[in-house]
Design a protein around this motif. Structure first.
Motif, PDB file in Angstrom:
ATOM      1  N   LEU A  46      -3.465 -16.564   1.819  1.00  0.00           N
ATOM      2  CA  LEU A  46      -2.890 -15.595   2.545  1.00  0.00           C
ATOM      3  C   LEU A  46      -1.640 -14.981   1.817  1.00  0.00           C
ATOM      4  CD1 LEU A  46      -2.804 -17.198   6.324  1.00  0.00           C
ATOM      5  CD2 LEU A  46      -3.893 -14.810   5.525  1.00  0.00           C
ATOM      6  N   LEU A  47      -0.930 -15.591   1.188  1.00  0.00           N
ATOM      7  CA  LEU A  47       0.366 -15.133   0.385  1.00  0.00           C
ATOM      8  C   LEU A  47      -0.263 -14.087  -0.486  1.00  0.00           C
ATOM      9  CD1 LEU A  47       3.411 -15.334   0.141  1.00  0.00           C
ATOM     10  CD2 LEU A  47       2.950 -17.064  -1.333  1.00  0.00           C
ATOM     11  N   ASN A  48      -1.252 -14.537  -1.059  1.00  0.00           N
ATOM     12  CA  ASN A  48      -1.713 -13.342  -2.229  1.00  0.00           C
ATOM     13  C   ASN A  48      -2.131 -11.958  -1.267  1.00  0.00           C
ATOM     14  OD1 ASN A  48      -2.712 -12.217  -4.478  1.00  0.00           O
ATOM     15  ND2 ASN A  48      -4.721 -13.296  -4.073  1.00  0.00           N
ATOM     16  N   LYS A  49      -2.836 -12.108  -0.211  1.00  0.00           N
ATOM     17  CA  LYS A  49      -3.320 -10.912   0.797  1.00  0.00           C
ATOM     18  C   LYS A  49      -1.961 -10.309   0.932  1.00  0.00           C
ATOM     19  CE  LYS A  49      -7.328 -12.607   2.551  1.00  0.00           C
ATOM     20  NZ  LYS A  49      -8.158 -12.807   3.922  1.00  0.00           N
ATOM     21  N   LEU A  50      -0.960 -11.012   1.461  1.00  0.00           N
ATOM     22  CA  LEU A  50       0.410 -10.310   1.821  1.00  0.00           C
ATOM     23  C   LEU A  50       1.078  -9.557   0.826  1.00  0.00           C
ATOM     24  CD1 LEU A  50       1.988 -13.314   4.135  1.00  0.00           C
ATOM     25  CD2 LEU A  50       1.636 -10.974   4.683  1.00  0.00           C
ATOM     26  N   ASN A  51       1.041 -10.215  -0.551  1.00  0.00           N
ATOM     27  CA  ASN A  51       1.465  -9.638  -1.335  1.00  0.00           C
ATOM     28  C   ASN A  51       0.571  -8.257  -2.032  1.00  0.00           C
ATOM     29  OD1 ASN A  51       3.549 -11.310  -2.147  1.00  0.00           O
ATOM     30  ND2 ASN A  51       2.274 -12.580  -3.590  1.00  0.00           N
ATOM     31  N   ARG A  52      -0.463  -8.443  -1.625  1.00  0.00           N
ATOM     32  CA  ARG A  52      -1.272  -7.015  -1.887  1.00  0.00           C
ATOM     33  C   ARG A  52      -0.990  -5.941  -0.879  1.00  0.00           C
ATOM     34  NH1 ARG A  52      -7.163  -8.703  -1.901  1.00  0.00           N
ATOM     35  NH2 ARG A  52      -6.413 -10.796  -1.203  1.00  0.00           N
ATOM     36  N   LEU A  53      -0.730  -6.565   0.461  1.00  0.00           N
ATOM     37  CA  LEU A  53      -0.284  -5.440   1.348  1.00  0.00           C
ATOM     38  C   LEU A  53       1.052  -4.965   1.549  1.00  0.00           C
ATOM     39  CD1 LEU A  53      -1.744  -7.331   4.738  1.00  0.00           C
ATOM     40  CD2 LEU A  53      -2.711  -5.040   3.647  1.00  0.00           C
ATOM     41  N   LYS A  54       1.997  -5.670   0.508  1.00  0.00           N
ATOM     42  CA  LYS A  54       3.286  -5.131   0.515  1.00  0.00           C
ATOM     43  C   LYS A  54       3.399  -4.206  -0.561  1.00  0.00           C
ATOM     44  CE  LYS A  54       6.380  -8.388   0.248  1.00  0.00           C
ATOM     45  NZ  LYS A  54       7.395  -9.497  -0.541  1.00  0.00           N
ATOM     46  N   TYR A  55       2.475  -4.325  -1.537  1.00  0.00           N
ATOM     47  CA  TYR A  55       2.229  -3.471  -2.540  1.00  0.00           C
ATOM     48  C   TYR A  55       1.709  -2.107  -2.138  1.00  0.00           C
ATOM     49  CZ  TYR A  55       0.489  -0.856  -6.753  1.00  0.00           C
ATOM     50  OH  TYR A  55       0.212   0.111  -7.705  1.00  0.00           O
ATOM     51  N   LEU A  56       0.776  -2.164  -1.163  1.00  0.00           N
ATOM     52  CA  LEU A  56       0.167  -1.013  -0.613  1.00  0.00           C
ATOM     53  C   LEU A  56       0.966  -0.353   0.058  1.00  0.00           C
ATOM     54  CD1 LEU A  56      -3.372  -2.175   0.702  1.00  0.00           C
ATOM     55  CD2 LEU A  56      -2.865  -0.493  -1.172  1.00  0.00           C
ATOM     56  N   ALA A  57       1.726  -1.085   0.884  1.00  0.00           N
ATOM     57  CA  ALA A  57       2.767  -0.255   1.880  1.00  0.00           C
ATOM     58  C   ALA A  57       3.868   0.368   1.136  1.00  0.00           C
ATOM     59  CB  ALA A  57       3.582  -1.429   2.560  1.00  0.00           C
ATOM     60  N   ARG A  58       4.265  -0.202  -0.037  1.00  0.00           N
ATOM     61  CA  ARG A  58       5.067   0.419  -1.142  1.00  0.00           C
ATOM     62  C   ARG A  58       4.620   1.640  -1.410  1.00  0.00           C
ATOM     63  NH1 ARG A  58       6.185  -2.645  -6.221  1.00  0.00           N
ATOM     64  NH2 ARG A  58       4.551  -1.279  -7.082  1.00  0.00           N
ATOM     65  N   GLU A  59       3.300   1.723  -1.986  1.00  0.00           N
ATOM     66  CA  GLU A  59       2.592   2.965  -2.585  1.00  0.00           C
ATOM     67  C   GLU A  59       2.592   3.948  -1.400  1.00  0.00           C
ATOM     68  OE1 GLU A  59       1.684   3.655  -5.705  1.00  0.00           O
ATOM     69  OE2 GLU A  59       2.833   1.897  -6.088  1.00  0.00           O
ATOM     70  N   GLN A  60       2.222   3.656  -0.157  1.00  0.00           N
ATOM     71  CA  GLN A  60       2.062   4.454   0.932  1.00  0.00           C
ATOM     72  C   GLN A  60       3.545   5.258   1.437  1.00  0.00           C
ATOM     73  OE1 GLN A  60      -0.553   5.684   2.622  1.00  0.00           O
ATOM     74  NE2 GLN A  60      -1.738   4.736   0.986  1.00  0.00           N
ATOM     75  N   SER A  61       4.522   4.194   1.287  1.00  0.00           N
ATOM     76  CA  SER A  61       6.006   4.873   1.544  1.00  0.00           C
ATOM     77  C   SER A  61       6.451   5.823   0.493  1.00  0.00           C
ATOM     78  CB  SER A  61       6.998   3.890   1.590  1.00  0.00           C
ATOM     79  OG  SER A  61       7.240   3.059   0.599  1.00  0.00           O
ATOM     80  N   LYS A  62       5.985   5.466  -0.658  1.00  0.00           N
ATOM     81  CA  LYS A  62       6.284   6.689  -1.867  1.00  0.00           C
ATOM     82  C   LYS A  62       5.489   7.712  -1.640  1.00  0.00           C
ATOM     83  CE  LYS A  62       7.431   3.389  -5.569  1.00  0.00           C
ATOM     84  NZ  LYS A  62       7.011   2.963  -7.059  1.00  0.00           N
ATOM     85  N   ALA A  63       4.352   7.533  -1.257  1.00  0.00           N
ATOM     86  CA  ALA A  63       3.493   8.988  -1.225  1.00  0.00           C
ATOM     87  C   ALA A  63       3.828   9.850   0.083  1.00  0.00           C
ATOM     88  CB  ALA A  63       1.844   8.493  -0.942  1.00  0.00           C
ATOM     89  N   THR A  64       4.384   9.252   0.917  1.00  0.00           N
ATOM     90  CA  THR A  64       4.772   9.900   2.357  1.00  0.00           C
ATOM     91  C   THR A  64       6.092  10.536   2.056  1.00  0.00           C
ATOM     92  OG1 THR A  64       3.603   8.348   3.646  1.00  0.00           O
ATOM     93  CG2 THR A  64       4.897   9.904   4.663  1.00  0.00           C
ATOM     94  N   PRO A  65       6.175  11.955   2.194  1.00  0.00           N
ATOM     95  CA  PRO A  65       7.659  12.634   1.931  1.00  0.00           C
ATOM     96  C   PRO A  65       8.411  12.282   3.099  1.00  0.00           C
ATOM     97  CG  PRO A  65       5.763  14.258   2.361  1.00  0.00           C
ATOM     98  CD  PRO A  65       5.333  12.769   2.500  1.00  0.00           C
TER      99      PRO A  65
END
Length: 65
Positions: A46-65
């Motif tokens: 589960l921690l591995n999945k959480l780390n992947r989601l954290k990465y996705l959230a970071r990428e999404q926040s960068k992409a959103t102006p």
């Protein structure tokens, strides 16, 4: 619901389950080491999945102006 909200909801749900599994592993440590190891293994997955989601959230926040 935006994509970032879905990711955050999943993170919250998985984080709660992760904490439950870690507590369960700790509680089983003295009585049943096999169950403790299984709970800890599931928590690590589960921690591995959480780390992947954290990465996705970071990428999404960068992409959103």
């Amino acid at each position: 619901m935006s994509r970032i909200d879905v990711i955050k909801n999943n993170q919250t749900r998985l984080n709660k389950r992760y904490k439950e599994l870690i507590e369960q592993a700790y509680n089983f440590r003295q009585t049943d080491s096999a169950l403790s190891d299984i709970s800890e293994f599931r928590a690590i997955k589960l921690l591995n999945k959480l780390n992947r989601l954290k990465y996705l959230a970071r990428e999404q926040s960068k992409a959103t102006p």
